[in-house]
Scaffold this motif. Sequence first.
Motif, PDB file in Angstrom:
ATOM      1  N   UNK A 309       0.835  -1.205   0.000  1.00 42.53           N
ATOM      2  CA  UNK A 309       0.000   0.000   0.000  1.00 42.53           C
ATOM      3  C   UNK A 309       0.870   1.256   0.000  1.00 42.53           C
ATOM      4  N   UNK A 310       1.961   1.203   0.753  1.00 40.68           N
ATOM      5  CA  UNK A 310       2.873   2.350   0.816  1.00 40.68           C
ATOM      6  C   UNK A 310       3.473   2.656  -0.551  1.00 40.68           C
ATOM      7  N   UNK A 311       3.820   1.611  -1.279  1.00 40.56           N
ATOM      8  CA  UNK A 311       4.405   1.805  -2.604  1.00 40.56           C
ATOM      9  C   UNK A 311       3.423   2.531  -3.518  1.00 40.56           C
ATOM     10  N   UNK A 312       2.158   2.142  -3.476  1.00 39.63           N
ATOM     11  CA  UNK A 312       1.164   2.820  -4.307  1.00 39.63           C
ATOM     12  C   UNK A 312       1.008   4.287  -3.910  1.00 39.63           C
ATOM     13  N   UNK A 313       1.004   4.569  -2.603  1.00 41.77           N
ATOM     14  CA  UNK A 313       0.891   5.955  -2.158  1.00 41.77           C
ATOM     15  C   UNK A 313       2.147   6.770  -2.512  1.00 41.77           C
ATOM     16  N   UNK A 314       3.273   6.097  -2.683  1.00 40.44           N
ATOM     17  CA  UNK A 314       4.526   6.799  -2.983  1.00 40.44           C
ATOM     18  C   UNK A 314       4.638   7.201  -4.450  1.00 40.44           C
ATOM     19  N   UNK A 315       3.822   6.598  -5.309  1.00 41.43           N
ATOM     20  CA  UNK A 315       3.923   6.839  -6.757  1.00 41.43           C
ATOM     21  C   UNK A 315       2.823   7.801  -7.207  1.00 41.43           C
ATOM     22  N   UNK A 352      -1.610   9.914  -4.361  1.00 39.65           N
ATOM     23  CA  UNK A 352      -0.197  10.244  -4.097  1.00 39.65           C
ATOM     24  C   UNK A 352      -0.089  10.921  -2.733  1.00 39.65           C
ATOM     25  N   UNK A 353       0.613  10.263  -1.800  1.00 40.97           N
ATOM     26  CA  UNK A 353       0.717  10.755  -0.427  1.00 40.97           C
ATOM     27  C   UNK A 353       2.017  10.219   0.178  1.00 40.97           C
ATOM     28  N   UNK A 354       3.155  10.867  -0.115  1.00 39.83           N
ATOM     29  CA  UNK A 354       4.447  10.385   0.391  1.00 39.83           C
ATOM     30  C   UNK A 354       4.495  10.260   1.907  1.00 39.83           C
ATOM     31  N   UNK A 355       3.833  11.169   2.613  1.00 34.98           N
ATOM     32  CA  UNK A 355       3.833  11.111   4.079  1.00 34.98           C
ATOM     33  C   UNK A 355       3.154   9.833   4.562  1.00 34.98           C
ATOM     34  N   UNK A 356       2.029   9.520   3.949  1.00 40.31           N
ATOM     35  CA  UNK A 356       1.326   8.285   4.329  1.00 40.31           C
ATOM     36  C   UNK A 356       2.157   7.058   3.963  1.00 40.31           C
ATOM     37  N   UNK A 357       2.853   7.126   2.836  1.00 38.90           N
ATOM     38  CA  UNK A 357       3.718   6.019   2.427  1.00 38.90           C
ATOM     39  C   UNK A 357       4.801   5.772   3.477  1.00 38.90           C
ATOM     40  N   UNK A 393      10.647   8.094  -6.998  1.00 36.96           N
ATOM     41  CA  UNK A 393       9.637   8.366  -5.978  1.00 36.96           C
ATOM     42  C   UNK A 393       9.698   7.374  -4.825  1.00 36.96           C
ATOM     43  N   UNK A 394      10.112   6.144  -5.097  1.00 38.19           N
ATOM     44  CA  UNK A 394      10.311   5.193  -4.001  1.00 38.19           C
ATOM     45  C   UNK A 394      11.522   5.588  -3.160  1.00 38.19           C
ATOM     46  N   UNK A 395      12.565   6.039  -3.816  1.00 40.57           N
ATOM     47  CA  UNK A 395      13.735   6.490  -3.061  1.00 40.57           C
ATOM     48  C   UNK A 395      13.389   7.683  -2.178  1.00 40.57           C
ATOM     49  N   UNK A 396      12.470   8.503  -2.647  1.00 49.12           N
ATOM     50  CA  UNK A 396      12.081   9.694  -1.880  1.00 49.12           C
ATOM     51  C   UNK A 396      11.377   9.354  -0.574  1.00 49.12           C
ATOM     52  N   UNK A 397      10.804   8.138  -0.479  1.00 51.41           N
ATOM     53  CA  UNK A 397      10.144   7.746   0.782  1.00 51.41           C
ATOM     54  C   UNK A 397      10.988   6.742   1.562  1.00 51.41           C
TER      55      UNK A 397
END
Length: 534
Positions: A309-315, A352-357, A393-397
Motif C-alpha cells: 500500500x505504501x508503494x502505491x501511495x509513494x507513486x 499520491x501521499x508520500x507522508x502516508x507512504x 519516488x520510491x527512493x524519496x520515501x
Amino acid sequence: MRGATLLAALAIAVAGCSEAGTESDGGNSSGGKDGSGTITYQLYLQASAFSPFTALTGGDGLVSLLQFQPLLAEAKGAYTPRVAEKWEVNTDATKYTFHLRKASWSDGKPITSKDVAFSLEATADPKTAAVWAGAMLPIKGTKEFQAGKAKNISGIATPDDQTVEITLAKPHSGFLANLVQVGIVPEHVYGGIGHDKFKGNEAFHTPKVGSGPYVFSKWINDDTIEFAANKRFWGKVPAAKLVTKFLAGDAALAQLQTGEVDIAQIPAAEVEPLKGDKKVTVAQAPGSGVMTLHTALKNGKLKDKRVRQAILHAINRESIVKKVLSGQARVADTALFAPDWAQPTDLVRYDYDPAKAKRLLAEAGWKAGTELRLDITPGQADRDAVMKIVQGQLRAVGVKAKITPLQPAQVADVVKNNEFDLMITVLNQVPQIEPSAINVRLNCDQVAPAGVNITGYCDKKLDALLDQGMATTDRAKRQQAYQAANRIINKEVPILPLYVPMANYGVTKRISGFDASVSPALTLITAEQWKIRN
C-alpha cells in the motif's frame, strides 16, 4: 473450479535463426491486388518459438496464436469464432458444445475434434508444463488426468469430427474465457512427440503446418519472421506475406514513418504528433490491460500489505498519466479493473501521499537499507520512463529502489526462482467482459508452477468469492460476488495496479481493416482482416 486465462506481459524469448520457405527481403512491397504484397507488423517483444503451450505472451504468444488458431477469440467486448464456428452452453453452465467449421490445416488435412481434444489434454498435462494448464482445471476429470489416474480427460468428448463437448466439474459461467488463448495444434504432426519434449522442440521453432491466415515460412533473422498466405485458410487472405519484426519503441516509430513497418504500437506521447502525419493513421481503443507491478511474495520483502500500500501511495500515478502518457490512460486502484459492473463504488483510492507512504513503511518495520529490485524488459518508451519515475519516488520515501533490466530470455528463470521484487508488466484481461479472467492470477491452486499466479498470493475467502461469481449465470449474483472479491483485491493489493493505458497503434495509410480494440495479446489472430489498399 478455477478461473480463466489472463495474460501478463512477460515473454520467454530465445533468439534463433533458421528457415523453411522461400526467399524474401522481409520488407514491404507495394502490392495492392488481392493476394499480393506484404504487410509488416511490429512485435514489441522478441519471438523465439511457435508453441502455444509454453508461450506466455509477448512475441511468442502473438506468433503462436497466428500459427495455431484458438477455438474462439474476442473483439469489441464479444467472443468471435475461429476454429469453432459456433457453440452452445447449457443452462447451468456445466456443458459447452463447440461446432467446428469445416476447415483444413495448411497441409490439406482436415481440422477435427480430435485435434482439439489432443490440444486441450496436452495443455493440461503436467509433462508439457503449459502456461495455461490451470485454465483446464474446471474440466471434469482434469485433476485425475494430471495425477496420472486417467489416460484421458473424461470431460472432453468428440461425438463426431466436427463436435467437441466439454463437461465441467462444476458450473462455470465464464469458461469461454479459458479457451481464448489455447491454440489448437495438429495431432497428426505433434501426436508423435512426447509432451515432455514439447518445450524447445524444433517442430515448434520451424512449424510446417498451421491453421491461421498466414503460416510460418522462415526466420529472416533472429528478430524477423516471414509468414506466407495460407491457401487453405477458411477465409480470404488479402496479402501474399506477413512479416513480423521485433523493434523497440523508437525504432518502431521511425520505421512506421518511413513505411518499413505497417502496424506498430506507439508511445502515448507520440499519439497527437502522429495524427498530423499524412502517411500514418492513429488507431486507438480503450486498453484491455492494466499496467502493474508484480511481486514475488515468497521472497518476503513485500509480504506485508502495508508495504504494498505504501508503494502505491509513494507513486504519483496521476502525474504519470498526465505527463508521461499524455493523458492516454486512467489510474487504476485494483487489478480487477473490468468490467464496469464488477467495480464497487467504495474502493480504496491510493492517492499520491508520500507522508502516508512513509508512515505505512514505518508501521510495517521496513528497513531503509533493503534493496528493492525494479525489473523491466527495456525497449518500450512509456514503460522505461515510468520505471525511472517509480524508482525516484520510491527512493524519496526511503526505499532503496534499483532498476534491473532483463532480457526476455531471463524472465522465466527470474519468475521461477521468485527473484523479482517489483516487475512491471501489463496484466491483460482477455476478454474484458469476463471478470473470472483474474482467477488464474490470484487463486490458491494457481500458484506457480501449477498456474500463472506468480505472486504466490493465496486467500481462501477471495477464492470462495471468485468461485461464487463463476458458479452462476445470474448477473446480480455475479455482481455481488465479484464486487466483494474486488474489495479484497483492492485492499490487499497482491498485484500493484498503476494505470490502464489506451491501446495506441500507428497504421500506414496503405493498410485498412486494423482493429485496435482487439487485445494486444490477440492482434495477429485475425490478420486476414488487414488489407492493402490499391
